[in-house]
Scaffold this motif. Sequence first.
Motif, PDB file in Angstrom:
ATOM      1  N   ARG B 121      -1.299   5.865   3.172  1.00  0.00           N
ATOM      2  CA  ARG B 121       0.453   5.765   1.859  1.00  0.00           C
ATOM      3  C   ARG B 121      -0.027   5.341   0.993  1.00  0.00           C
ATOM      4  NH1 ARG B 121       5.662   4.266   4.345  1.00  0.00           N
ATOM      5  NH2 ARG B 121       6.278   4.299   2.650  1.00  0.00           N
ATOM      6  N   ALA B 125       0.504   6.844  -3.174  1.00  0.00           N
ATOM      7  CA  ALA B 125       1.325   6.322  -3.673  1.00  0.00           C
ATOM      8  C   ALA B 125       1.380   6.116  -5.475  1.00  0.00           C
ATOM      9  CB  ALA B 125       1.611   4.624  -3.314  1.00  0.00           C
ATOM     10  N   ILE B 131       5.797   0.431  -0.773  1.00  0.00           N
ATOM     11  CA  ILE B 131       5.670   1.049   0.904  1.00  0.00           C
ATOM     12  C   ILE B 131       6.293   0.338   2.076  1.00  0.00           C
ATOM     13  CG2 ILE B 131       3.739   1.619   2.307  1.00  0.00           C
ATOM     14  CD1 ILE B 131       2.354   2.471   0.186  1.00  0.00           C
TER      15      ILE B 131
END
Lengths: 363, 597
Positions: B121, B125, B131
């Motif tokens: 992720r 990003a 996050i």
Amino acid sequence: MLFANTNQARRDGITLNSLLFLYTFVGLMLMLSASEGNMYMVIKQCIHAALAIVVLLLVQRMSCEHLQKVAMLLYISTIILLILVLLFGHTGKGAQRWLDLRYIRFEPSEIMKVVLPLTLASCVQNQELPLSPLALLQNLLLIIIPFVLVAKQPDLGTATIIFSIGLFTLIMAGLPFKLIRYGITAFVALSPVSWTLLHDYQKQRIITLLLPKQDVSGSGYHITQSKIAIGSGGFFGKGWFRGTQSHLQFLPEHNTDFIFALLAEEFGFFGCCLLFILFLWILVKCFSYSMQAQSHFTRLACAGIAFAFGICTFINVAMVTGLIPVVGIPLPLVSYGGTTMLVTLFGFGIINACRAHTRLFDS
Amino acid sequence: MSDSLQSNYRAQQHDHFKRVLLAIAFFILLVCVLIGQLFRLQILSGRVLFHRSLDNQFTFADLQSQRGEILDRHGEVLAKNIPLFHVDLFVESRVKAQRALTKFATDFGLEQSVHQKISERIQRARPLDTIRVFSRLSQQQRQLVYEKNLHLPPLKVTPEFIRHYPCGAPCASVTGYVLAKKQEKDQKSDNPNILAAYSGADGVEKSYDDILSGHAGVVQLQRDAKGKILQTLSQLPAQNGADITLTIDAKLQRFVAEKMQGKRGAVIVNNPSNGEILALYSAPSYDPNAFLDPALSDKLTHYLTSSDKPLFNRVLSGQFPPASTVKPFLALHALEEKLITPSFQIFDTGSFRYKDTANVYRNWNRGGHGRVNVQKAIIVSNDTFFYHLSLKLGIDLMSTIYGHYGFGSLTGIDLPGEKNGLLPSRNWKRARGQTWLIGDTIITGIGQGSLLVTPIQMAYANAIFAARGDAFVPHVVREMTYPDRTIKTQLDNRSRKETLTYSYWTHITQAMQKVIEYGTGSRFGRLKQPFAAKTGTAQLVKNSGRTHHIKSLSDHSWFIGFFVQDKPNYAITILLENDNDALLIAREIVEHSTRYQ
């Protein structure tokens, strides 16, 4: 002789130099706002300006005969530099070239903008007028070599500008109007063909120009944000240092290619018109020098270099206001950058030298 | 020669002159084009573009308000907001973020697969994204985070207030539950909220959603092109929601829930003198926390798939035939209307035949009850007596009586999802293209046929009867306490029903008291105080003809009762689906209540 010169200068009214210094000063004032407190940048640009003015003052003292002789030498060394760029300037080719264009557009192409009209003027001086087909071909070759080299970088924008400067100089050298008309017709006819020869990113830029709303955050983002900056300035602008678009980083490249948008945002329509008046004044002065000049060399050098300054300014403003696709052309004497500043004032130095030559001739 | 050169030179100069003038004209034209474009942008669309420059830099964010608490009548908290702590990772640069994640994973002991997922992720990003690395830290985990300095940038511990129901399932039929509102996607900027936004999905949470949620505030922020917040310009503070005090007694609620364990049905304990509801329970119930805590997702799946439908509030939405519970109402008003006298009696042989038709209507006791007067008819719940009575009343008067007790219309309780039930009448049947038959009248007289009521309607009717015609809209909310400490009490929503009289009320309630002594409710047993009651058995499918007794086809059982007082303050209504023990549960609840009072 120095005395004679100053007397002569009085007859010209406000000198070209004072107009140029004013223009440069305006540029520095804008840079002060665009730098956002980054004084290092402002000081560097001041040093660029100071150096360029020194070069201007030195060059305007040179004799025209001398300039005529060094022109070819300058041309050849610039061509060598352009070749070197093609061989070693590999590193700067990013996917988004025009975002950090500043660092990958190679400076020799800037030099060529002034050296090319100088060289052409010098060549035409030694040729019979009207130009024979052979001479024409020879001159065209002088134009096409740098055009191809710059286009290969690839920097089609600057290459086209170099080509137009060369062409203009030839037109000034008495290229028959009939030939020009044919040329324009041929160009229009061939433009669909040339579309297929363009790189994808170049096509993208043209599409972006026509339909900027298609992707706001992609390549159209620059144009959209620039238009917002310009339009939001209104008639009198938001005031010096008060441009929100530029100070909050919505306006990209606001101290280089897009500095005109900062001017438009902070000083409005009124400020832009004042700059244009100054700009036209400089141009008309240079063209009038060309008119009064007594030799082919001085005529063509004045006109060609003035054209180079004029067309670069026009292309830049047209790009920033969204009239033409985004091409990496800085605003002469205003955008951040040493080479452009140096080369532009070097060019005006030549114009001054030509003017001195004319005066000498008159007296 | 010199002349021709001279003239040639002049000609050239003239030509050059012309060309330079053209060049100047060309540039003037170009500048005009530019000025035209600037005029278009700056003068013609200047206003629009100015506003777009404002839109660029200014953004609005909601300031979430704190949702009000829900309390029971004694101040016990049934719904509140509790803080939770999460670990977030601020992605300034991916390299830094990955390094911080690795440190977190080793010090905190993150699973390899989870680590991998978050790492991916981060790679995806955008700069300045946040996050979530870990949700819902426990107390020990929180300590660990602070000990190992895992709360320092780019990591941070983010608090969040979430809705929590300490009472859980026993109170869910009243409190309902909330669902998290969907966040707008384009929230590029840091969301200043640590309060989750909820919308009430059922119960008090839904019907009082506006009062509980208050008003969200707005904050105007200035941001730069990257979305970084530069300054807060102005803000309209959020108005917190009001706390709500219920009429519900959480202890009683829990007791009811315990007794209803494993059953399906509805229990309502209410106060006939003011409409307050002390307990309202639909069994089986659900844990309202399951909608908010991912750890309880198994429970949630069960709620959504179970054939017992725990999310279905039987009290408000379940519709059942009222059966014999309506007998005291009809008997009373037949007396009031002088259609019968207290001494009027019939002889029950166990069945009833209308005139000479073939249709035979049976008493529940096939042997019959012999001589039956109105009191005995209530005590033994004699059907035959009421077959006779229904013919005397007729459908129109019966409809009026049922309507008087609130059947067929919403009670107006302050909870969502209430159903109308069904009150049959001549018009109703005509609207369906059928004619009203005398047989319809006969079975409507024992609370069967098309007649359907919800348990809350039954409780309302029970309360109206107990209060001798005084009707109070049933409600679960007693008062609302606003953040500025002003208290708003529920209005006295009494609506006296003047249409019918109650002069024979004592006569009927005497019979109802005997119901639990030796009548159909004898399993209930005596109480110290006088207690009137009536049982009911809603017949679904006749099990009698079958060899095996099928539980799911068993009759539903009703129990209604109240303490006989001048100012009655306790009434109970119970419905059990496919189970005939309503009165046993009623006994335990009533006993529990008397022990407390």
